[in-house]
Design a protein around this motif. Structure first.
Motif, mmCIF file in Angstrom:
data_model
loop_
_atom_site.group_PDB
_atom_site.id
_atom_site.type_symbol
_atom_site.label_atom_id
_atom_site.label_comp_id
_atom_site.label_asym_id
_atom_site.label_seq_id
_atom_site.Cartn_x
_atom_site.Cartn_y
_atom_site.Cartn_z
ATOM 1 N N SER A 9 41.772 40.005 54.517
ATOM 2 C CA SER A 9 42.125 38.966 55.483
ATOM 3 C C SER A 9 40.931 38.574 56.338
ATOM 4 C CB SER A 9 43.268 39.437 56.379
ATOM 5 O OG SER A 9 42.919 40.643 57.039
ATOM 6 N N TRP A 276 51.939 43.003 50.954
ATOM 7 C CA TRP A 276 51.337 44.028 51.818
ATOM 8 C C TRP A 276 52.367 44.617 52.779
ATOM 9 C CZ3 TRP A 276 50.034 42.404 57.093
ATOM 10 C CH2 TRP A 276 50.209 41.025 57.326
ATOM 11 N N ASP A 298 48.071 47.447 56.441
ATOM 12 C CA ASP A 298 46.684 46.986 56.453
ATOM 13 C C ASP A 298 45.831 48.152 55.980
ATOM 14 O OD1 ASP A 298 43.931 46.775 57.793
ATOM 15 O OD2 ASP A 298 44.740 44.807 58.255
ATOM 16 N N ARG A 300 41.930 49.088 55.903
ATOM 17 C CA ARG A 300 40.556 48.746 56.285
ATOM 18 C C ARG A 300 39.575 49.601 55.508
ATOM 19 N NH1 ARG A 300 38.452 47.824 62.390
ATOM 20 N NH2 ARG A 300 39.342 45.792 61.852
ATOM 21 N N ASP A 451 39.132 44.127 56.043
ATOM 22 C CA ASP A 451 40.550 44.423 56.276
ATOM 23 C C ASP A 451 41.360 43.889 55.112
ATOM 24 O OD1 ASP A 451 39.876 45.566 58.637
ATOM 25 O OD2 ASP A 451 40.505 43.903 59.901
ATOM 26 N N LEU A 453 44.742 43.299 52.788
ATOM 27 C CA LEU A 453 46.196 43.189 52.689
ATOM 28 C C LEU A 453 46.543 43.510 51.251
ATOM 29 C CD1 LEU A 453 46.645 39.931 54.791
ATOM 30 C CD2 LEU A 453 46.523 42.307 55.562
#
Length: 463
Positions: A9, A276, A298, A300, A451, A453
């Protein structure tokens, strides 16, 4: 599923966080998992201790190597610099200074930028020279603080290339860079990066091309008529502030007024919410029952010059950012010879079979552990999911390859900026660009984040 589905994202090349919060999350998550299994064994073997679930280790190693490259074996100070009002509350930075100080000969010191000083031309803290400085804020904040406090010592550290992340990452630390990757320059980037980048355009009155190459004569009106499939975000936003998501925020006119009124927004194709989202067992305190709550997730990816440091897992609503009320999620490597979906079904069955009192007791233990670890952010205590996000060895290998591509393509963006190819895209004041030119990046020590998804086989709709 050998790889993973989904898109990133956004990327953060300024000062991404989460590297130490995940370490604490793993400690707490493992204790919770052990307690749940003692109450209701589910027969699924999970590993909470994989090195990639502790990204702070790689981050600290990078800072130490940057120090050794400058100072050799001499003792000295590595500064962790953050805004004054965060010093007592952001546990992650407090812990980073402690991790560094645990190394023989190194003092990790947490400080506000105005605490730095110049002593005989050298950047110092309390009379001690600073070799390496990790800055936990971006250059726009640096400029604002400089106007208030005269941060000449910090700017000298930038000129001397002592600052991590290098200020040269700032021009490409904006969400509008995804327009570069999904536009006419797409051939300059790794194919997987392009495939995992949502179609993105700077949002103002303009003509452009759409997600499938269609002609868009008026981007504003096109956004209004396609709002359910789109997202509006500030180019330089953080913690989910100012983000509007079609379907979640159905008032297209309000979203467009906000974006045009604030200025410097992007419009982005929305990653489908089910991809997600995962179901997570949660306590319904009002009705004294256990429910499966559908949460957005999420993932990361945190990386440096030598590859992937590790991951941070978040969950909650839209957005998942902790600064907007989201929480964190333990990560676990699946050791059983079954699929991620099968593993989660067994875990959910066991947890839903617990009594409310049993799971409430587990959550109380989780909350007590969080207090012991000072597991807080600016808004207060951080929420933690009661069950982990599960991935496989093959998925971890795919994420390692993916992250290499993100690092290489970030360097390509910097090369394009330095060559003047991105002048039409950048909307950053000249003073910030001047700071960036003092310290080009070029792949030197930095921590950057993508980041994701992503779906790993347990997202909504999988069986």
């Amino acid at each position: 599923m050998e790889g993973f589905l989904g898109c990133h994202s956004e990327w953060n090349l300024g000062s991404p966080g989460g590297w130490d919060y995940q370490r604490i999350t793993q400690i707490i998550g493992k204790a919770v998992w052990t307690r749940i299994n003692a109450t209701r064994p589910c027969g699924v073997e999970l590993d909470f201790d994989h090195p990639l679930f502790f990204p702070v280790r790689g981050f600290v190693s990078m800072l130490l190597q940057a120090y050794r490259d400058r100072e050799g074996s001499k003792p000295g100070v590595i500064a962790v610099v953050a805004e004054e009002e965060t010093l007592a509350d952001v546990t992650e930075n407090i812990n980073l200074a402690s991790h560094l100080s645990a190394v023989d000969g190194i003092t990790g010191a947490l400080m506000a930028p105005q605490e730095l000083e110049l002593d005989n031309g050298r950047v110092c803290w309390r009379g001690r020279p600073i070799s390496v400085l990790f800055m936990d804020f971006n250059s726009d904040v640096l400029l604002a603080l400089h106007r208030k406090h005269d941060l000449s010592p910090v700017l000298q550290a930038v000129r001397e290339h002592r600052v991590i992340n290098p200020r040269g990452t700032e021009p490409i630390n904006v969400k509008s860079m995804f327009e570069v990757i999904t536009g006419p320059w797409r051939h300059r980037f790794h194919s997987e990066t392009v495939e995992r980048t949502p179609w993105t355009r700077q949002f103002f009155s303009r003509s452009t091309d759409g997600p499938r190459g269609e002609s868009i004569p008026d981007l504003i009106e096109w956004t209004r008529s396609h709002w359910a499939d789109l997202v509006l975000k500030p180019e330089r936003g953080y913690s989910g502030k100012g983000v509007r998501v079609g379907e979640v925020h159905p008032d297209a006119d309000e979203a467009i007024r906000l974006a045009l009124g604030q200025g410097s927004y992007i419009v982005q194709e929305k990653v489908p919410l089910p991809l997600w989202a995962e179901d997570v067992p949660t306590l319904d305190r009002e009705h004294q029952r256990i429910v499966l709550e559908r949460c957005q997730t999420d993932f990361r990816c945190l990386m440096g010059p030598n590859g992937l440091f590790g991951f941070m897992g978040r969950y909650g609503g839209v957005p998942t950012n902790v600064g907007s009320g989201g929480g964190v999620q333990p990560l676990a490597l699946l050791r059983s010879d079954i699929s991620v979906r099968q593993a989660l079904d067994l875990i959910h069955e066991a947890m839903m079979d617990m009594s409310y009192a049993e799971l409430a007791e587990v959550q109380l233990m989780q909350e007590q552990l969080a207090i012991e670890h000072r597991f807080t952010y600016l808004l207060g205590p951080i929420r933690i999911a009661l069950r982990p996000r599960v991935v496989t060895e093959r998925q971890l290998a795919a994420l390692v390859d993916y992250s290499r591509g993100v690092w290489r393509d970030s360097l390509e963006l910097e090369r394009m900026w330095l060559a003047g190819e991105l002048d039409a895209v950048l909307k950053i004041e000249e003073e910030e660009l001047a700071i960036a030119r003092l310290q080009p990046w070029g792949g030197t020590p930095a921590i950057i984040a993508a980041d994701g998804l992503f779906g790993f086989g347990a997202h909504v709709g999988t069986e």
